[in-house]
Design a protein around this motif. Structure first.
Motif, mmCIF file in Angstrom:
data_model
loop_
_atom_site.group_PDB
_atom_site.id
_atom_site.type_symbol
_atom_site.label_atom_id
_atom_site.label_comp_id
_atom_site.label_asym_id
_atom_site.label_seq_id
_atom_site.Cartn_x
_atom_site.Cartn_y
_atom_site.Cartn_z
ATOM 1 N N HIS A 8 0.745 -1.335 -0.176
ATOM 2 C CA HIS A 8 -0.052 -0.089 0.069
ATOM 3 C C HIS A 8 0.730 1.308 -0.187
ATOM 4 O O HIS A 8 1.224 1.682 1.159
ATOM 5 C CB HIS A 8 -0.897 0.055 1.205
ATOM 6 C CG HIS A 8 -1.872 -1.281 1.285
ATOM 7 N ND1 HIS A 8 -2.660 -1.892 0.447
ATOM 8 C CD2 HIS A 8 -1.630 -2.203 2.370
ATOM 9 C CE1 HIS A 8 -3.169 -2.747 0.830
ATOM 10 N NE2 HIS A 8 -2.681 -3.280 1.890
ATOM 11 N N GLY A 50 0.659 4.531 -0.168
ATOM 12 C CA GLY A 50 0.142 5.502 0.679
ATOM 13 C C GLY A 50 0.462 5.468 1.991
ATOM 14 O O GLY A 50 0.282 6.189 2.929
ATOM 15 N N TRP A 92 -1.161 7.790 6.930
ATOM 16 C CA TRP A 92 -1.193 7.626 5.449
ATOM 17 C C TRP A 92 -0.912 8.965 4.770
ATOM 18 O O TRP A 92 -1.209 9.991 5.748
ATOM 19 C CB TRP A 92 -2.753 7.227 5.251
ATOM 20 C CG TRP A 92 -3.145 5.805 5.524
ATOM 21 C CD1 TRP A 92 -3.443 5.541 6.848
ATOM 22 C CD2 TRP A 92 -3.056 4.648 4.847
ATOM 23 N NE1 TRP A 92 -3.536 4.080 7.086
ATOM 24 C CE2 TRP A 92 -3.330 3.542 5.600
ATOM 25 C CE3 TRP A 92 -2.633 4.287 3.536
ATOM 26 C CZ2 TRP A 92 -3.222 2.187 5.206
ATOM 27 C CZ3 TRP A 92 -2.745 3.224 3.074
ATOM 28 C CH2 TRP A 92 -2.882 2.101 3.974
ATOM 29 N N ARG A 93 -0.333 9.105 3.668
ATOM 30 C CA ARG A 93 -0.266 10.175 2.835
ATOM 31 C C ARG A 93 -1.391 11.029 2.859
ATOM 32 O O ARG A 93 -1.134 12.419 3.327
ATOM 33 C CB ARG A 93 0.260 9.768 1.466
ATOM 34 C CG ARG A 93 0.735 10.959 0.729
ATOM 35 C CD ARG A 93 1.005 10.565 -0.716
ATOM 36 N NE ARG A 93 -0.184 9.760 -1.477
ATOM 37 C CZ ARG A 93 0.040 8.420 -1.738
ATOM 38 N NH1 ARG A 93 1.072 7.809 -1.647
ATOM 39 N NH2 ARG A 93 -0.936 7.934 -2.331
ATOM 40 N N ASP A 94 -2.631 10.519 2.619
ATOM 41 C CA ASP A 94 -3.535 11.421 2.588
ATOM 42 C C ASP A 94 -5.039 10.446 2.657
ATOM 43 O O ASP A 94 -4.694 9.377 2.872
ATOM 44 C CB ASP A 94 -3.758 12.390 1.298
ATOM 45 C CG ASP A 94 -3.511 11.371 0.124
ATOM 46 O OD1 ASP A 94 -3.646 10.421 0.187
ATOM 47 O OD2 ASP A 94 -2.960 12.038 -0.965
ATOM 48 N N ALA A 106 -5.458 7.708 0.087
ATOM 49 C CA ALA A 106 -4.587 7.023 0.105
ATOM 50 C C ALA A 106 -5.149 5.698 0.821
ATOM 51 O O ALA A 106 -5.375 4.654 0.863
ATOM 52 C CB ALA A 106 -3.197 7.179 0.348
#
Length: 94
Positions: free
Chosen positions: A29, A31, A51-53, A56
């Motif tokens: 994954h 992200g 998480w990146r955002d 993701a």
């Protein structure tokens, strides 16, 4: 983060299963920035992921990511109650 309440006598087995299941998550994954498993014996385990955002996170967890936890295959046999999921955002320290 998701919180698991583990059935009596199943804590160590659940911990081992969870770590084995999530070990490769960063490679699977893109992200996922960071994750960890936090233990509070004898019955509580937290899985914390960053998480990146939101996009993701939604790609991993699905449309119901805000209130529906992702349950790993076979996880229910270890749980004393359904997983609880909560989401946090980073606050500025400025």
């Amino acid at each position: 983060m998701s919180e698991a309440r583990v059935r009596p006598g199943r804590f160590e087995a659940f911990h081992a299963m969870l770590v084995s299941a999530v070990r490769e998550f960063p490679a699977l994954h893109p992200g996922l920035l960071d994750h960890e498993v936090l233990l509070a014996p004898p019955d509580s385990v937290l899985y914390v992921s960053r998480w990146r955002d939101e996009k993701a996170l939604a790609a991993y967890a699905g449309e119901g990511w805000r209130d529906q936890p992702v349950v790993l295959p076979g996880e229910e046999e270890y749980l004393a109650e359904p997983l609880r999921v909560r989401h946090f955002t980073r606050a500025s320290l400025d």
